[in-house]
Enzyme design. Structure first.
Site, PDB file in Angstrom:
ATOM      1  N   HIS A  19     -30.633 -48.332 -14.185  1.00 46.34           N
ATOM      2  CA  HIS A  19     -31.882 -47.847 -13.342  1.00 46.34           C
ATOM      3  C   HIS A  19     -32.157 -48.537 -12.134  1.00 46.34           C
ATOM      4  CE1 HIS A  19     -33.889 -45.087 -15.461  1.00 46.34           C
ATOM      5  NE2 HIS A  19     -33.717 -45.439 -16.667  1.00 46.34           N
ATOM      6  N   ASP A  64     -13.863 -37.839 -12.594  1.00 46.07           N
ATOM      7  CA  ASP A  64     -13.038 -37.704 -14.021  1.00 46.07           C
ATOM      8  C   ASP A  64     -11.571 -37.665 -13.779  1.00 46.07           C
ATOM      9  OD1 ASP A  64     -14.588 -37.768 -16.157  1.00 46.07           O
ATOM     10  OD2 ASP A  64     -15.977 -35.748 -15.428  1.00 46.07           O
ATOM     11  N   GLU A  94     -10.660 -31.550 -13.045  1.00 38.42           N
ATOM     12  CA  GLU A  94     -10.885 -32.961 -13.281  1.00 38.42           C
ATOM     13  C   GLU A  94      -9.816 -33.536 -14.378  1.00 38.42           C
ATOM     14  OE1 GLU A  94     -15.215 -33.128 -13.684  1.00 38.42           O
ATOM     15  OE2 GLU A  94     -15.269 -31.477 -14.905  1.00 38.42           O
ATOM     16  N   CYS A 124     -16.061 -32.379  -5.221  1.00 40.50           N
ATOM     17  CA  CYS A 124     -17.415 -32.856  -5.566  1.00 40.50           C
ATOM     18  C   CYS A 124     -17.646 -34.273  -6.149  1.00 40.50           C
ATOM     19  CB  CYS A 124     -18.283 -31.749  -6.491  1.00 40.50           C
ATOM     20  SG  CYS A 124     -17.440 -31.542  -8.108  1.00 40.50           S
TER      21      CYS A 124
HETATM   22  C1  PEP Z   1     -16.556 -35.462 -11.307  1.00 38.46           C
HETATM   23  O1  PEP Z   1     -16.123 -35.652 -12.742  1.00 38.46           O
HETATM   24  O2  PEP Z   1     -16.037 -35.846 -10.243  1.00 38.46           O
HETATM   25  C2  PEP Z   1     -17.905 -34.803 -11.479  1.00 38.46           C
HETATM   26  C3  PEP Z   1     -18.467 -34.370 -10.018  1.00 38.46           C
HETATM   27  O3  PEP Z   1     -18.571 -34.327 -12.512  1.00 38.46           O
HETATM   28  P1  PEP Z   1     -19.448 -35.624 -13.253  1.00 38.46           P
HETATM   29  O4  PEP Z   1     -19.312 -36.817 -12.152  1.00 38.46           O
HETATM   30  O5  PEP Z   1     -20.705 -34.995 -13.407  1.00 38.46           O
HETATM   31  O6  PEP Z   1     -18.570 -35.903 -14.514  1.00 38.46           O
HETATM   32 MG    MG Z   2     -16.671 -34.608 -14.218  1.00 37.16          MG
END
Ligand code: PEP
Ligand code: MG
Length: 834
Positions: free
Chosen positions: A452, A718, A694, A765
Site C-alpha cells: 500500500h 505476464d 502475454e 501495455c
Molecule cells: C501485463 O501482464 O503486462 C498486463 C498489462 O496485465 P496485468 O499487469 O494486469 O496482468
Molecule cells: Mg497480464
C-alpha cells in the site's frame, strides 16, 4: 459415496483421525480428507484447507464435516457460504465428537449409506454422558461414586498459548493433588466434559484457546480448595503472562531495537518505488505499543454499547479522512476508505462480532479483532497480491476500532519542516493520514513495490523506497538523511558534498518535469518521422480525467477489475454500461481499449466459485474463467458495444493461449450482437476486438492469431513471468524477472512481425512500455503503441522525440542477438543516453 472432512486446529490430529477412521471401512477406499492447522503448520483452522478438502471429496452424495473446537465451526461455515448454493445444500456439519464421530461416519460411508444416515450414525456414537448428580470418572475407576454437592466455577483462559500442552499438564498435576473428582468443560467451544486428572482426556476434550471460557466442576471433600487453586492457576496465566510482558513480541521489534545502538552514518539500499532526490530530517514512526490488554470487561450489553460507539467514531474518522483526501484531489486513495467504511457497515460482519460478545462472552475488542482477523486470513489464504493487501486493510480497520475502544488517537505527524518518513511498515490508513505537505520522502523497512505504501507514494509522486530492512528503525529521529528514489539509496548523515549533489539533482528533476509536462500534449515523433502512439494504463474511472493532463492520447489498457472486485455481487450490464460510457465521454474520440475481466490467479471474486489451485497463475484465470462463466463476458461485451456509441471503444481479451479461445470469444461477440438486435437496443458496429499477448504460445502463434483479431497488446508483465517461469510477485525472484531478457524481446519481435504481416497493429501495455531502457528497443522492433502509467508519459514522449528510427532498428537487431538482459541494458545506455 458420502465424502467426509475432518477439521481440526491441529494438522496432526486431523490426519491421525483420518488414519484411524480409514481402518474402519473394511478395506474400502472412501473419500475422506483432513483439514487441520494453519498453512504454516501452526495451530488454527484454515479456510483454504477446508475448502480444498471439501472440493476433493465432494460428489452429489454429499459431504459430512466433523470439527473440533468452536472457531473451527465458524471457519467451516464461512467456507460453506462461499460455495455455490447447489453444493451448500449437499454439505452437512456433524454434531459428534471428532474421533468417535469420524470413525462411525467412515464405517457408515463404506456401507454406502446416505448423507443423513451417515450423519445420524456419527451423532449417535456412544460417548461418556454427564450424570445428573455426580461428576463422571474415567472408565477404569470402578470405585464407589463420590457423593456430595457438585461445585463449579467458570473462568476465562487468558494466557497466550491457551489450555494446551504445558498449561494442560500443569492443570492435570494440580488437579491430581486433590481427592475430589474434577472435570473441565470448554463452554465457549461447547466441548464435552474432560476428566481433569487424565492427561489424555484433557488433551482431547479439555483444551481451550486464549479468550475461551472453561467450567471447572469438583465434587468431594476438598472441592472448594481444588476450585480455588485451579482458578488461581488459570487466572495467573500458567506463568506465561510475566514472560509475555518481559519479552518483546516478535511483531513489535521496537523495544529490541531501542536497546541496540543507534545508526548515525552509513547507507541503506532498498527497492526504488518513486524517483526523486530529497535531503531532510528523519521522522521515525514507531507504532505505540498497545496498552496492556484490559482484563476487566463489562457485561454483554455494556460491551455491545461500547462497540456501537467505537464503530460510529471509526466511521466518522474514516469519512473525514476520505473527505480530506478527496479535497486534495485523490479519488483513487479516497476509494480505499470507501472500502473501510463498507466493512464497518457490513451487517454480516457485525452480526458475527455481536454474537461473539453475546454468546461467547468476548469483549468488544476481542470480538472485532477476532472476526476481522479471521476474514483477513481468509483473504490471505485465497491468493497473493491485491487480496493480501486487502487483508492489511482489514487489520487496519480492526486497529482503528480497537483504538477507538481504548480512547487512543489515530496516527498523525505534526510539525512544519518537511521530513523523510521512516517506518517499519505503513498501514493504508497511516499512509493516507500523512500530510503530504510535510512528507518529502518515504523509507520503509519492509514491503514490496505492490504494498500500500508503495502504491500511494507512486500515486502522489513522493520519492520513496521500500524493503530497506529493519535496521533503518535504528536511525534516531531528526537525523539528516538523503533519499535517492531513483536508485533506492538512503544515506544517513550525508556529507556536505552529497547534500549539494542531491540538491542539484532535485532542482534538475523538478524543472525537467515541468518542462516535459508542458510539452506532453504534443505527439511523440522520432527525429526521422515515425509517430508512436503514447497512451495510458488506467485502473479506475476517477483517474481518467487526469491522464489527459499528462498527455495521454488514449487508453491502451482499461483494467475493468475495479468494477468487479470488493463487492458481493456481479455488476449488472447497466452498471458497466454507465461506467464505460463515462470513460468514452471523457476521452471523446480518443481510442479506449477495455480489457475484459482478468480475475482468478491473484484476484478471486467472492460471488464466482473458484477453487483453490496449486498454481493459480497457471490456472483458471482471465479468459479461462470467462469460458466457465460466459455470462460474465457477455454482460461486459454488451455494455461495451452499447457504450461504443459514446466514443471510440475497443476491447481485448486477457491471457489468450489458443486460437480456440479467440474463436469462442468471437462467437460470444456475435451472440451479444444478436441479443441486442433482438431487443432493439442500439450499439456501435465499430468496436474492434483484440487480444492481449502475454503467454508465450500466443506470441509464437501470433502469425495465425493475427488473422482473427483487430490488434494485439503485449502484456509484458505476464509474458515475462511465463517466459522465464518466474512468479512476477515473488521478491526472491526479482533477479530473474526482467522484461529486457532477450528471450522476451524475441517473442515481442515475433508478435510484431506476425501482426504486421496481416496489416494489424501492436501495442505494449506491460510496465516495460514506460521504462527508458526499453522504449528505444520496443520502437526499434516496430511496436506501434506504448501504454503506461500516465505520469511516465511526459518523459517517454520526450525520449522518443530525440530518437531516430533507423538507428533504433539497428539497436533492436543487436539487442535481439545479445545473450543477457544486462547486456541489453548496457547497449541501450551506451547508444541512447546523452
Ligand atoms: C501485463 O501482464 O503486462 C498486463 C498489462 O496485465 P496485468 O499487469 O494486469 O496482468
Ligand atoms: Mg497480464
Amino acid at each position: 459415496m458420502v465424502g467426509i472432512v475432518v477439521v481440526s486446529h491441529s494438522d496432526s490430529l486431523a490426519k491421525g483421525v483420518v488414519e484411524l477412521a480409514k481402518q474402519m471401512t473394511g478395506g474400502k477406499d472412501i473419500p475422506i480428507k483432513a483439514a487441520g492447522g494453519l498453512d504454516d503448520g501452526s495451530l488454527g483452522t484454515s479456510f483454504e484447507k477446508i475448502l480444498n478438502a471439501i472440493n476433493e471429496v465432494y460428489s452429489e452424495d454429499g459431504v459430512l464435516i466433523l470439527m473440533d473446537l468452536g472457531s473451527a465451526i465458524m471457519t467451516t461455515q464461512m467456507c460453506i457460504e462461499s460455495l455455490p448454493e447447489e453444493m451448500q445444500s449437499n454439505i452437512k456439519l456433524c454434531n459428534a465428537p471428532l474421533v468417535e464421530g469420524a470413525v462411525a461416519a467412515a464405517a457408515a460411508t463404506a456401507q454406502g449409506l446416505s448423507l443423513d444416515e451417515v450423519k445420524k450414525r456419527a451423532e449417535e456414537v456412544p460417548v461418556v454422558k454427564v450424570q445428573e448428580e455426580e461428576v463422571p470418572l474415567p472408565q477404569e475407576e470402578k470405585k464407589e461414586p463420590v457423593r456430595g454437592e457438585i461445585k463449579s466455577i467458570e473462568v476465562q483462559v487468558i494466557n497466550p498459548t491457551g489450555l494446551h500442552a504445558r498449561p494442560s499438564a500443569m492443570f492435570v498435576q494440580l488437579a491430581s493433588k486433590f481427592k475430589s473428582k474434577i472435570t473441565v468443560q470448554n463452554i465457549t467451544a461447547g466441548k464435552p466434559l474432560a476428566d481433569a486428572k487424565s492427561v489424555m482426556e484433557m488433551a482431547v476434550n479439555g483444551t481451550a484457546n486464549k479468550g475461551e471460557w472453561i467450567r471447572i466442576s469438583a465434587q468431594g471433600e476438598d472441592a472448594e480448595e481444588a476450585l480455588k487453586a485451579l482458578r488461581e492457576l488459570v487466572e495467573s496465566g500458567f506463568g506465561e503472562l510475566e514472560s509475555e510482558h518481559e519479552e518483546p513480541q516478535k511483531t513489535e521489534p521496537e523495544p529490541q531495537l531501542q536497546k541496540q545502538k543507534a545508526i548515525t552514518k552509513g547507507e541503506f539500499k532498498g527497492t526504488p518505488v518513486y524517483g526523486g532526490y530529497v535531503v531532510a530530517p528523519a521522522y521515525v514512526f514507531k507504532r505505540e505499543k498497545k496498552s496492556e490488554e484490559e482484563r476487566t470487561k463489562g457485561t454483554a450489553e455494556e460491551e455491545l454499547k461500547k462497540l456501537e460507539e467505537a464503530i460510529d467514531l471509526s466511521l466518522k474518522e474514516i469519512r473525514e479522512l476520505k473527505e480530506r483526501i478527496l479535497k486534495e484531489g485523490d479519488p483513487k486513495v479516497a476509494a480505499i476508505f470507501d472500502f473501510h467504511a463498507m466493512v464497518l457497515e457490513d451487517e454480516k460482519m457485525l452480526s458475527q462480532v455481536r454474537s461473539l460478545i453475546k454468546e461467547k462472552g468476548f469483549s468488544a475488542k476481542e470480538a472485532i479483532s477476532s472476526v476481522l482477523e479471521e476474514w483477513a486470513r481468509k483473504l490471505e489464504s485465497q491468493g497473493t497480491g491485491i487480496m493480501k493487501e486487502r487483508a492489511a486493510d482489514l487489520r487496519d480497520i480492526a486497529g482503528r476500532v480497537v483504538r477507538a475502544l481504548s480512547g487512543e488517537e489515530s496516527f498523525k505527524i505534526e510539525g512544519k519542516e518537511k521530513v523523510v518518513l521512516i517506518a517499519d511498515e505503513l498501514l493504508p490508513s497511516e499512509t493516507a493520514s500523512l500530510d503530504r505537505n510535510i512528507i518529502a520522502g518515504i523509507a520503509v523497512a519492509q514491503g514490496g513495490i505492490t504494498s500500500h505504501a508503495a502504491i500511494l507514494a507512486r500515486m502522489w509522486g513522493i520519492p520513496s523506497i521500500v524493503g530497506l530492512g529493519p535496521e533503518i528503525m535504528r536511525i534516531p529521529d531528526g537525523t539528516r538523511v538523503a533519499l535517492d528514489g531513483n536508485e533506492g539509496r538512503l544515506i544517513v548523515n550525508p556529507k556536505d558534498e552529497v547534500i549539494q549533489i542531491f540538491e542539484r539533482k532535485r532542482k534538475e528533476v523538478e524543472s525537467l518535469q515541468k518542462e516535459l509536462v508542458a510539452k506532453a500534449k504534443e505527439p511523440a515523433i522520432t527525429v526521422d518521422g515515425r509517430r508512436v502512439e503514447v497512451v495510458a494504463n488506467v485502473g479506475n474511472i476517477e483517474s481518467v480525467a487526469e491522464i489527459l493532463e499528462f498527455g495521454a492520447e488514449g487508453i491502451g489498457l482499461l483494467r475493468t477489475e475495479f468494477l468487479f472486485l470488493n463487492r458481493n455481487d456481479m455488476p449488472s450490464e447497466e452498471e458497466q454500461y454507465v461506467a464505460y460510457s463515462r470513460v468514452a465521454e471523457i476521452m471523446e474520440d480518443r481510442p479506449v481499449i477495455i480489457r475484459t475481466l482478468d480475475v482468478g490467479g491473484d484476484k478471486p471474486l467472492s460471488y464466482i466459485p473458484m477453487s483453490k489451485e496449486e498454481n493459480p497463475f497457471l490456472g483458471v484465470r482471465a479468459i479461462r474463467l470467462q469460458r466457465l462463466h460466459p455470462d460474465l463476458l457477455k454482460s461486459q461485451i454488451k455494455a461495451i458495444l452499447r457504450a461504443g456509441l459514446k466514443g471510440n471503444l475497443k476491447f481485448m481479451l486477457p491471457m489468450v493461449s489458443t486460437l480456440a479461445e479467440i474463436r469462442w470469444a468471437k462467437e460470444i461477440l456475435e451472440e451479444c450482437k444478436e441479443e441486442l438486435d433482438k431487443k432493439g437496443v442500439s450499439y456501435s458496429k465499430n468496436v474492434d476486438m483484440g487480444i492481449m499477448v502475454e503467454i508465450p504460445s500466443a506470441a509464437i502463434m501470433s502469425e495465425h492469431f493475427a488473422k482473427e483479431v483487430a490488434f494485439f497488446s503485449i502484456g509484458t508483465n505476464d509474458l515475462t513471468q511465463y517466459t522465464l517461469a518466474c512468479d512476477r510477485g515473488n521478491k526472491s525472484l526479482g533477479y530473474l524477472f526482467d522484461s529486457l531478457n532477450p528471450a522476451v524481446l524475441r517473442l515481442i519481435k515475433m508478435v510484431v512481425d506476425g501482426a504486421h504481416a496481416c496489416g494489424k497493429w501492436v501495442g505494449v501495455c506491460g510496465e516495460m512500455a514506460g521504462q527508458k531502457e526499453a522504449i528505444p528497443i520496443l520502437v526499434g522492433i516496430g511496436v506501434d503503441e506504448l501504454s503506461m502509467n500516465a505520469r511516465l508519459i511526459p518523459p517517454a514522449k520526450d525520449l522518443i522525440r530525440k530518437l531516430r528510427l533507423t538507428e533504433l532498428k539497428k539497436l533492436a537487431e543487436e539487442a535481439l542477438n545479445l545473450a543477457t538482459a544486462k547486456e541489453v541494458r548496457e547497449l541501450v545506455r551506451e547508444r541512447c543516453e546523452s
